[in-house]
Design a protein around this motif. Sequence first.
Motif, PDB file in Angstrom:
ATOM      1  N   GLN A 110       0.826  -1.201   0.000  1.00  0.00           N
ATOM      2  CA  GLN A 110       0.000   0.000   0.000  1.00  0.00           C
ATOM      3  C   GLN A 110       0.867   1.260   0.000  1.00  0.00           C
ATOM      4  OE1 GLN A 110      -2.829  -0.168   3.169  1.00  0.00           O
ATOM      5  NE2 GLN A 110      -4.092   1.507   2.394  1.00  0.00           N
ATOM      6  N   GLY A 111       2.039   1.150   0.586  1.00  0.00           N
ATOM      7  CA  GLY A 111       2.983   2.259   0.618  1.00  0.00           C
ATOM      8  C   GLY A 111       4.366   1.724   0.933  1.00  0.00           C
ATOM      9  N   ALA A 203       5.438   6.282  -2.278  1.00  0.00           N
ATOM     10  CA  ALA A 203       6.741   5.970  -1.691  1.00  0.00           C
ATOM     11  C   ALA A 203       7.348   7.199  -1.023  1.00  0.00           C
ATOM     12  CB  ALA A 203       7.691   5.429  -2.750  1.00  0.00           C
ATOM     13  N   LEU A 204       8.096   6.944   0.024  1.00  0.00           N
ATOM     14  CA  LEU A 204       8.818   7.970   0.770  1.00  0.00           C
ATOM     15  C   LEU A 204      10.242   7.487   0.987  1.00  0.00           C
ATOM     16  CD1 LEU A 204       9.045  10.493   2.703  1.00  0.00           C
ATOM     17  CD2 LEU A 204       8.181   8.984   4.515  1.00  0.00           C
ATOM     18  N   VAL A 205      11.206   8.367   0.766  1.00  0.00           N
ATOM     19  CA  VAL A 205      12.619   8.058   0.999  1.00  0.00           C
ATOM     20  C   VAL A 205      13.103   8.992   2.108  1.00  0.00           C
ATOM     21  CG1 VAL A 205      14.907   7.839  -0.029  1.00  0.00           C
ATOM     22  CG2 VAL A 205      12.865   7.482  -1.442  1.00  0.00           C
ATOM     23  N   ILE A 206      13.683   8.426   3.164  1.00  0.00           N
ATOM     24  CA  ILE A 206      14.193   9.200   4.298  1.00  0.00           C
ATOM     25  C   ILE A 206      15.693   8.975   4.406  1.00  0.00           C
ATOM     26  CG2 ILE A 206      14.045   9.626   6.778  1.00  0.00           C
ATOM     27  CD1 ILE A 206      11.242   8.479   6.770  1.00  0.00           C
ATOM     28  N   ALA A 207      16.456  10.049   4.569  1.00  0.00           N
ATOM     29  CA  ALA A 207      17.909   9.951   4.706  1.00  0.00           C
ATOM     30  C   ALA A 207      18.379  10.840   5.853  1.00  0.00           C
ATOM     31  CB  ALA A 207      18.593  10.382   3.409  1.00  0.00           C
ATOM     32  N   LEU A 243      16.335   6.282  15.576  1.00  0.00           N
ATOM     33  CA  LEU A 243      16.787   6.301  16.967  1.00  0.00           C
ATOM     34  C   LEU A 243      17.406   7.641  17.351  1.00  0.00           C
ATOM     35  CD1 LEU A 243      18.411   2.748  17.255  1.00  0.00           C
ATOM     36  CD2 LEU A 243      16.230   3.502  18.208  1.00  0.00           C
ATOM     37  N   GLU A 244      18.062   8.292  16.394  1.00  0.00           N
ATOM     38  CA  GLU A 244      18.746   9.549  16.701  1.00  0.00           C
ATOM     39  C   GLU A 244      17.792  10.740  16.718  1.00  0.00           C
ATOM     40  OE1 GLU A 244      22.918  11.818  15.745  1.00  0.00           O
ATOM     41  OE2 GLU A 244      22.392  10.028  14.620  1.00  0.00           O
ATOM     42  N   GLN A 245      16.809  10.723  15.822  1.00  0.00           N
ATOM     43  CA  GLN A 245      15.832  11.816  15.741  1.00  0.00           C
ATOM     44  C   GLN A 245      14.414  11.216  15.703  1.00  0.00           C
ATOM     45  OE1 GLN A 245      16.488  14.916  16.050  1.00  0.00           O
ATOM     46  NE2 GLN A 245      18.667  15.075  15.622  1.00  0.00           N
ATOM     47  N   PRO A 246      14.003  10.510  16.773  1.00  0.00           N
ATOM     48  CA  PRO A 246      12.725   9.789  16.715  1.00  0.00           C
ATOM     49  C   PRO A 246      11.511  10.693  16.524  1.00  0.00           C
ATOM     50  CG  PRO A 246      13.612   9.755  18.946  1.00  0.00           C
ATOM     51  CD  PRO A 246      14.693  10.284  18.058  1.00  0.00           C
ATOM     52  N   GLU A 247      11.503  11.870  17.127  1.00  0.00           N
ATOM     53  CA  GLU A 247      10.326  12.736  16.996  1.00  0.00           C
ATOM     54  C   GLU A 247      10.167  13.213  15.555  1.00  0.00           C
ATOM     55  OE1 GLU A 247      10.537  15.869  19.854  1.00  0.00           O
ATOM     56  OE2 GLU A 247      10.333  14.519  21.568  1.00  0.00           O
ATOM     57  N   ALA A 248      11.252  13.671  14.944  1.00  0.00           N
ATOM     58  CA  ALA A 248      11.190  14.113  13.548  1.00  0.00           C
ATOM     59  C   ALA A 248      10.867  12.942  12.634  1.00  0.00           C
ATOM     60  CB  ALA A 248      12.510  14.762  13.148  1.00  0.00           C
ATOM     61  N   PHE A 249      11.509  11.807  12.872  1.00  0.00           N
ATOM     62  CA  PHE A 249      11.272  10.612  12.056  1.00  0.00           C
ATOM     63  C   PHE A 249       9.798  10.218  12.123  1.00  0.00           C
ATOM     64  CE2 PHE A 249      11.079   6.129  11.087  1.00  0.00           C
ATOM     65  CZ  PHE A 249      12.031   5.926  10.107  1.00  0.00           C
ATOM     66  N   ASN A 250       9.250  10.154  13.337  1.00  0.00           N
ATOM     67  CA  ASN A 250       7.863   9.723  13.504  1.00  0.00           C
ATOM     68  C   ASN A 250       6.892  10.710  12.864  1.00  0.00           C
ATOM     69  OD1 ASN A 250       8.948   7.636  14.947  1.00  0.00           O
ATOM     70  ND2 ASN A 250       8.266   8.339  16.953  1.00  0.00           N
ATOM     71  N   ARG A 251       7.199  11.982  12.958  1.00  0.00           N
ATOM     72  CA  ARG A 251       6.333  13.000  12.358  1.00  0.00           C
ATOM     73  C   ARG A 251       6.286  12.839  10.832  1.00  0.00           C
ATOM     74  NH1 ARG A 251       8.695  16.915  14.407  1.00  0.00           N
ATOM     75  NH2 ARG A 251       9.998  17.577  12.645  1.00  0.00           N
ATOM     76  N   ILE A 252       7.454  12.643  10.227  1.00  0.00           N
ATOM     77  CA  ILE A 252       7.529  12.444   8.778  1.00  0.00           C
ATOM     78  C   ILE A 252       6.813  11.152   8.377  1.00  0.00           C
ATOM     79  CG2 ILE A 252       9.117  11.946   6.874  1.00  0.00           C
ATOM     80  CD1 ILE A 252      11.167  13.766   8.421  1.00  0.00           C
ATOM     81  N   LEU A 253       7.072  10.095   9.126  1.00  0.00           N
ATOM     82  CA  LEU A 253       6.488   8.787   8.808  1.00  0.00           C
ATOM     83  C   LEU A 253       4.966   8.818   8.925  1.00  0.00           C
ATOM     84  CD1 LEU A 253       6.769   5.786   8.180  1.00  0.00           C
ATOM     85  CD2 LEU A 253       7.254   5.380  10.606  1.00  0.00           C
ATOM     86  N   LEU A 254       4.466   9.352  10.025  1.00  0.00           N
ATOM     87  CA  LEU A 254       3.017   9.401  10.229  1.00  0.00           C
ATOM     88  C   LEU A 254       2.342  10.293   9.190  1.00  0.00           C
ATOM     89  CD1 LEU A 254       2.585   9.439  14.107  1.00  0.00           C
ATOM     90  CD2 LEU A 254       1.362   7.952  12.512  1.00  0.00           C
ATOM     91  N   GLY A 255       2.981  11.407   8.859  1.00  0.00           N
ATOM     92  CA  GLY A 255       2.408  12.290   7.849  1.00  0.00           C
ATOM     93  C   GLY A 255       2.240  11.591   6.518  1.00  0.00           C
ATOM     94  N   PHE A 256       3.259  10.820   6.138  1.00  0.00           N
ATOM     95  CA  PHE A 256       3.189  10.084   4.874  1.00  0.00           C
ATOM     96  C   PHE A 256       2.139   8.977   4.939  1.00  0.00           C
ATOM     97  CE2 PHE A 256       4.367   6.392   2.351  1.00  0.00           C
ATOM     98  CZ  PHE A 256       4.417   6.937   1.084  1.00  0.00           C
ATOM     99  N   LEU A 257       2.145   8.189   6.018  1.00  0.00           N
ATOM    100  CA  LEU A 257       1.217   7.076   6.145  1.00  0.00           C
ATOM    101  C   LEU A 257      -0.228   7.556   6.137  1.00  0.00           C
ATOM    102  CD1 LEU A 257       3.020   4.906   8.847  1.00  0.00           C
ATOM    103  CD2 LEU A 257       2.675   4.292   6.446  1.00  0.00           C
ATOM    104  N   ASP A 258      -0.493   8.644   6.833  1.00  0.00           N
ATOM    105  CA  ASP A 258      -1.873   9.149   6.886  1.00  0.00           C
ATOM    106  C   ASP A 258      -2.341   9.570   5.500  1.00  0.00           C
ATOM    107  OD1 ASP A 258      -1.894   8.665   9.582  1.00  0.00           O
ATOM    108  OD2 ASP A 258      -1.654  10.765  10.188  1.00  0.00           O
TER     109      ASP A 258
END
Length: 262
Positions: A110-111, A203-207, A243-258
């Motif tokens: 789905q994504g 798709a989302l690419v995170i670096a 692990l290093e930036q969990p809040e930013a990572f989670n915000r980006i991930l949730l925004g994309f998933l939603d």
Amino acid sequence: MKLTANGIDIHYTIEGEGPVVTMSHALGCNLSMWDEQAQALSGRYRVLRYDTRGHGGSSAPPGPYSLEQMADDLHGLLTGLGITQTHFVGISMGGMIGQTFALKYPMLLQGLILCSTTSRYPAAMRSTWVERIRTVEAKGMEPTVEPALQRWFTPSFRERRPDVMERVRVMLRSTPPHGCIGCCYAIPTIDLTDRLGEVRCPALVIAGEDDPGTPVAMAQEIHVALHSSELAILRSASHLGNLEQPEAFNRILLGFLDKATE
């Protein structure tokens, strides 16, 4: 929990209710590296985490392994659990498994979220993996531990968060050496850039901007090849940005998933 699929026992855990999000970890780690993400997602998603073959509580048969084999492991796990649609989040090796899976089993996705990974390695980097295999064959996992931490996290984070460093050390030390070796044969073979245009799901690419192992240029290459993908750069983060930036990572991930789930 464990499920037998593709000839191995796969250790997994499921939390939450809603659309399924499957998470695949990095080399030398296990499903616990996604703890913060599972907590953030499980309020509105059904989060499936699993240990790759050779890692954690999953079987560690003699290698070498292949990325296609590990994609088949995931397919067997999803089939065994009756899951017919999932978002997939993979970091580093997990991202390579995700690309392979997306091309082989597109109807299940789905994504696709690819983090700190590559779609191909320069030929010059093959020798790095040969050396890593030789080191682990001769001396086990211990010589890989501190070098991994130096690659995976920025110096300031390593100094500031000794608790996270110890948590990752425990994961690395507990990985069966032959499991790590099996995956080290598979990783440098990835060469999928020219096929990523076949992927049709969002798709989302995170670096991580400070990642030396899979630098931003590799993420940009994937982003260009994956039509209509999004690219996000984590500031002040190296390889394991979740692990290093969990809040930013989670915000980006949730925004994309939603967005991708609408």
